[in-house]
Scaffold this motif. Sequence first.
Motif, PDB file in Angstrom:
ATOM      1  N   LEU A  81       0.848  -1.211   0.100  1.00 27.03           N
ATOM      2  CA  LEU A  81       0.174   0.070   0.140  1.00 27.03           C
ATOM      3  C   LEU A  81       0.913   1.285  -0.129  1.00 27.03           C
ATOM      4  N   PHE A  85      -0.959   7.105   1.162  1.00 23.49           N
ATOM      5  CA  PHE A  85      -2.342   6.671   1.299  1.00 23.49           C
ATOM      6  C   PHE A  85      -2.716   6.242   3.003  1.00 23.49           C
ATOM      7  N   ASN A  91      -8.344   8.228   5.718  1.00 23.83           N
ATOM      8  CA  ASN A  91      -8.177   6.678   5.139  1.00 23.83           C
ATOM      9  C   ASN A  91      -8.486   5.746   6.245  1.00 23.83           C
ATOM     10  N   PHE A 109      -8.714   0.161   6.655  1.00 21.75           N
ATOM     11  CA  PHE A 109      -8.131   0.992   5.427  1.00 21.75           C
ATOM     12  C   PHE A 109      -8.860  -0.017   4.520  1.00 21.75           C
ATOM     13  N   ASN A 110      -9.629   0.818   3.364  1.00 22.00           N
ATOM     14  CA  ASN A 110      -9.758   0.033   2.274  1.00 22.00           C
ATOM     15  C   ASN A 110      -8.955   0.843   0.954  1.00 22.00           C
ATOM     16  N   PHE A 111      -8.426  -0.015   0.294  1.00 16.96           N
ATOM     17  CA  PHE A 111      -7.592   0.557  -0.896  1.00 16.96           C
ATOM     18  C   PHE A 111      -7.614  -0.755  -1.889  1.00 16.96           C
ATOM     19  N   GLY A 112      -7.839  -0.359  -2.874  1.00 18.54           N
ATOM     20  CA  GLY A 112      -7.769  -1.186  -4.320  1.00 18.54           C
ATOM     21  C   GLY A 112      -8.407  -2.597  -4.038  1.00 18.54           C
ATOM     22  N   TRP A 114      -8.612  -4.046  -1.475  1.00 16.70           N
ATOM     23  CA  TRP A 114      -7.840  -4.530  -0.062  1.00 16.70           C
ATOM     24  C   TRP A 114      -8.468  -4.140   0.992  1.00 16.70           C
ATOM     25  N   ARG A 115      -8.940  -5.046   2.092  1.00 17.07           N
ATOM     26  CA  ARG A 115      -9.454  -4.555   3.580  1.00 17.07           C
ATOM     27  C   ARG A 115      -8.320  -4.886   4.420  1.00 17.07           C
TER      28      ARG A 115
END
Length: 135
Positions: A81, A85, A91, A109-112, A114-115
Motif C-alpha cells: 500500500l 495513502f 483513510n 483501511f480500504n484500498f484497491g 484490499w481491506r
Amino acid sequence: HGGQISFPGGRIEVGDTDPVAAALREAREEVGLAGEQAQPLGYLDPMVTITGFRVYPVVASIAPDFHARPDPSEVDEAFELPLSFLLMPENAQRVELEFRGQRRSVLEFNFGGWRVWGATASMLVNLRQRLERVE
C-alpha cells in the motif's frame, strides 16, 4: 489470524534474542526477506489484540529492490500500500463488529479492493501518529 491481511509475525522462539530477531526471522520465513534487506528502526507501541495476543510491532526500512516471495504454506499473497495513502488520517475508518458476543470498534483501511483492519490497521495508525510527532 488466518485469512486476514497482516504483517509477517509469530511467536518469539528459543533462538530469537529479542522481538527484532523474531520479526526478521518471521519475515524471512513468510515472505523471503533477507536480513541484509532490512534495517530495523525501532518499535511501535506494544498492543494486545482482541484475541489476546501481545504484539511488539517492529518497524524496519526495507531495501527498494526487495520483492516478496510468499511461502505458500503461510501466505496466500503479498502486496504493498502506498505510504502516502496510509498517512492520510481520513483513510482510517472506525467500524463496528461483534466478537465473542461483544460489540467492538476496530480500525480499517480500504484500498484497491484490499481491506486492512484490526490489529494491522491499528499498527499502521500508530506508525502514522509516530511520524506526525517527528515532523
